[in-house]
Design a protein around this motif. Structure first.
Motif: not given
Length: 848
Positions: A77, A81, A243
């Motif tokens: 991440l 992001t 994710v």
């Protein structure tokens, strides 16, 4: 019959008191356990739920699937992001979360917090926009690598104020940043006694080896957007990036389930010992009602003579049991609530901080306490009630209590022999099994053997108590009478001794197992490690790469090796590799080779026997591995060694492994083994500790320290079990007191006659005490004998998985347990002996 039962309860208040106490203790343990665990669970759930108030959707790194030779990789991440998540429709804000291990020391250099709960993280706010997750109570937000903020509880416990330098560590060298702010938090770990240290985001990423990356991104929903709607938008925008997303409500629910699961094991363990106390109490209750029925033979026979049916007589006895059980259950519930509150206060007093919350007394707890108390009492009284119903009316013409018939004793002994044999067979069969497969047969066999021995106890009482005859002769006529009294009613003696037997069986068995496991661990450490010290993180996390460099430069260190773990793929399956220093490992580890040579270097590796068997490898075998970075290499098995809990798996040279790690620039070791000139001495240990900056997060252990740490869980469990099993012993003491008191009442005429023919009060007291001593020692011998057998059998099962396991009999402790049984007997006899000595001889002779 109802009025008769009620009258009998009030007529024998003193006799039933011990029974009420026995049931009450068991019920108190059950209700106290339920109140305690429900209270903690509720407090932790509410505390953890507060921690998700600022999270509507949480994003965490997903991972690529491991297929074929590919190694699974975690998706990062990043700031990109974070920016993308904050810009999706329905998102009000997005906060990047960085977390890791951060050990904070107090002013004396001691670790603050509870192990894994000593956490670190990032403060994402600024002067103009504070971090809503952590409202500042004092000072300002941290900026730069030399500033930190602490939660208010940690700052208070450690004695730090804004402006002080905080002594702490993340994974290596000691840090001394300045405390710039103190914040409040609803974090459940902090509420439960942990600590939380916050740095600015860039510093946290650097310290926790996540430069430019986040562990989690928390997204707050805009007004009018539900958590599910926001999650759907995020999945649409970020789904291709692998994710994972969860709503705040889902996280709170999962946390609640996790807490409930973790508490269930504690609840189960506590309830098991409550069950043991109740099981022991059954013997006391059954014994009490058996003697009460025997003393009322004429009364019950007269009831039968005037028209009472067998069912009415049985119901009369069960009604008495119901009244006794109800009183005990209500009292036990009240005591149990106090126990639950007391256990919570005790945990807070020992530093295990529990979040604030009300004492939880659920309807289930109340019903459980009442049902358990009443059912246990009525169950134990059913057999005496059934016997009472069989008393023939003609017995009213005879003052002599009906003795057990020869037929009933033969049936009992035959049944006991069969059940015991089945139990022994099941236990012996379990010792030949391995792993979890042997646990169920072992448990079943142990239960059958205990029940079988209990059934056979009247038969065993005569020869075992007779063995004490030479010792009893030393006490003259009192000793002889005590021995004869203890075998006069074998069933009563058996029921009394069995209560103590069960407690000592468990205590002895657990002590044998714990001592043998400790010996096995000591032998394992001594046999497999040549190193003087092993350095590791207190929480089990990897060490900083600087630790190995520092140790190599320390004066007196002659050899070191780090142990680096890394996942790889072999034939499409995951195989963990351990990197070691090929030049020094033979100086630091002593591994027994089954075949080949202990050679680690280049493409040569050594493999433990279990892995070699599972993979079908032998010395000379070659296999291809795919490292974390996706590159492949063919490795050759130079030798196969006997693995153990200290060292196992595939060992290869760190020089071969490290270039292929996911982050090869910051290769970290799980442990570092160290050899020093002069060996393991206190001075050398202090030298290493100082070289590492007296770091509270790093532990330097010699072989004995390692053994003690591994065995600590067994020691802690054993001490806890001793405390819990003390409940069963207390109940057993009540049983001995109860039996002797009723025996004295039953033998009033006999005791009066003995006083009349010249035995003084001291002689009567001595007789009752010796009788109690003999019965208690009888139960102690049976309990210790069964405990040793179960300890041996369980050890055989453990030995199948632990090659260094050997049976060690703790003779000193077993002698202490036998002495404890003797003390129990002497203490339990104090009141009955005094009562017997104070009987009026003329009134006793007149009584019928």
């Amino acid at each position: 019959m109802f009025r008769t039962a009620l009258r009998n309860v009030f007529a024998h208040k003193a006799r039933l008191l011990m029974t009420v106490l026995a049931v009450m203790l068991g019920v108190a343990f059950v209700s106290g356990t339920l109140v305690f665990t429900n209270t903690i669970s509720s407090a932790l759930e509410k505390s953890s739920a507060k921690g998700f108030d600022h999270v509507d959707v949480a994003l965490t790194p997903g991972s690529t699937k491991a297929e074929g030779d590919k190694v699974s990789k975690e998706v990062k991440l990043t700031d990109a992001t974070l920016k993308k998540a904050g810009s999706v429709p329905g998102a009000a804000s997005a906060t990047g979360v960085v977390s890791g291990y951060a050990a904070v020391a107090d002013q004396d250099g001691k670790l603050v917090g509870n192990g894994f709960s000593t956490k670190g993280g990032n403060y994402s706010g600024s002067a103009g926009k504070p971090d809503d997750r952590y409202p500042l109570a004092q000072g300002s937000a941290p900026h730069g690598k030399n500033q930190v903020a602490l939660d208010s509880e940690t700052a208070k416990r450690a004695g730090y104020k804004v402006g002080d330098q905080v002594r702490m560590s993340v994974d290596g060298p000691v840090l001394t940043p300045t405390l710039t702010g103190v914040f409040t938090t609803d974090d459940g770990n902090v509420a439960a006694g942990g600590s939380l240290a916050l740095f600015d985001t860039a510093t946290a990423q650097q310290l926790f080896h996540k430069p430019g990356a986040y562990d989690e991104i928390d997204v707050k929903a805009a007004a009018g957007t539900s958590q599910d709607q926001l999650k759907s938008q995020l999945d649409k925008a970020l789904g291709s990036a692998a994710v994972d997303s969860e709503t705040g409500q889902q996280l709170a629910d999962d946390q609640a389930k996790s807490i409930a699961t973790s508490m269930s094991s504690m609840k189960t363990m506590l309830l098991v010992f409550a069950g043991i106390a109740l099981f022991v109490g059954i013997f006391i209750i059954a014994n009490t009602f058996t003697m009460l029925v025997a003393q009322r033979t004429k009364e019950l026979a007269l009831l039968r003579a005037v028209g009472a049916s067998r069912r009415q007589v049985t119901r009369s006895v069960l009604m008495e049991a119901f009244f006794v059980g109800a009183v005990a259950a209500v009292t036990g519930l009240a005591v149990g609530i106090g126990i639950g509150a007391g256990m919570r206060a005790l945990m807070n007093g020992t530093g295990a901080v529990i979040p604030d919350g009300p004492l939880v007394i659920s309807g289930g707890t109340v019903v459980s306490a009442l049902v358990v108390g009443v059912l246990i009492t009525m169950l134990a009284a059913w057999l005496p009630g059934r016997r009472a119903a069989k008393i023939p009316p003609v017995a009213a013409m005879n003052a002599v209590h009906a003795a057990p018939t020869t037929k009933s004793m033969v049936l009992r002994n035959t049944l006991g022999a069969l059940v015991s044999a089945a139990g022994v067979a099941a236990v012996l069969a379990a010792t030949t099994m391995s792993g979890d497969s042997g646990q169920a047969p072992m448990g079943l066999g142990a239960a059958l053997l205990v029940i079988g021995v209990f059934i056979l106890t009247p038969l065993l009482s005569r020869p075992l108590i007779a063995a004490a005859a030479p010792l009893m002769r030393a006490f003259g006529i009192s000793g002889k009478l005590a021995r004869l009294n203890s075998v006069r009613n074998p069933r009563r003696t058996a029921a009394t001794a069995s209560a103590l037997m069960i407690g000592l069986t468990l205590i002895t068995g657990l002590t044998v197992i714990a001592g043998s496991v400790q010996g096995a661990i000591n032998k394992m450490a001594a046999d497999s490690i040549k190193a003087d010290y092993v350095v590791s993180m207190a929480n089990g996390n990897p060490l900083s790469a600087d630790v190995l460099k520092t140790l190599d430069k320390t004066d007196g260190v002659t050899a070191t090796t780090g142990l680096t773990n890394s996942p790889s793929r072999v034939d499409g399956e995951t195989e963990y590799l351990t990197g070691v220093n090929g030049r020094t490992i033979d100086q630091l580890a002593a591994l027994t080779m089954d075949s080949g040579k202990f050679r680690v270097g280049g493409s040569d590796v050594v493999v433990d026997d279990k892995t070699a068997k599972d993979r079908g490898w032998k010395t000379g075998s070659a296999f291809t591995t795919t490292y974390e970075d996706g590159r492949k290499q063919e490795l050759t098995v130079a030798g196969v060694y006997e693995g153990n809990e200290m060292m196992q798996g595939v060992l290869l040279d760190s020089a071969t492994l490290n270039p292929h790690l996911a982050d090869s620039a910051a290769a970290t070791d799980m442990q570092v083994m160290v050899k020093m000139s002069g060996g393991a001495t206190e001075a050398n240990q202090d030298k290493l500790t100082k070289a590492l900056g007296e770091n509270p997060a790093i532990q330097v252990q010699d072989k004995q320290d390692i053994s003690n740490q591994i065995a600590q869980i067994f020691t802690l469990m054993l001490n806890m079990l001793y405390g819990l099993l003390a409940m069963a012993v207390i109940v057993a003491v009540l049983g001995v007191i109860n039996t002797l008191a009723m025996s004295v009442f039953e033998r009033q005429q006999e005791i009066g006659m003995l006083r009349a023919i010249g035995i003084d009060r001291k002689g009567i007291k001595r007789m009752v005490r010796l009788e109690s001593l003999v019965i208690s020692l009888f139960g102690g011998v049976l309990g210790i004998g069964l405990g040793v057998f179960f300890g041996w059998a369980a050890g055989r099962l453990i030995g199948n998985a632990m090659s260094t396991y050997e049976l060690i009999l703790p003779w000193g402790r077993m002698g202490l347990f036998l002495a404890l049984a003797a003390v129990v007997g002497i203490l339990a006899a104090l009141w009955p002996a005094r009562r017997a000595a104070r009987l009026n001889m003329l009134a006793a002779i007149k009584s019928e």
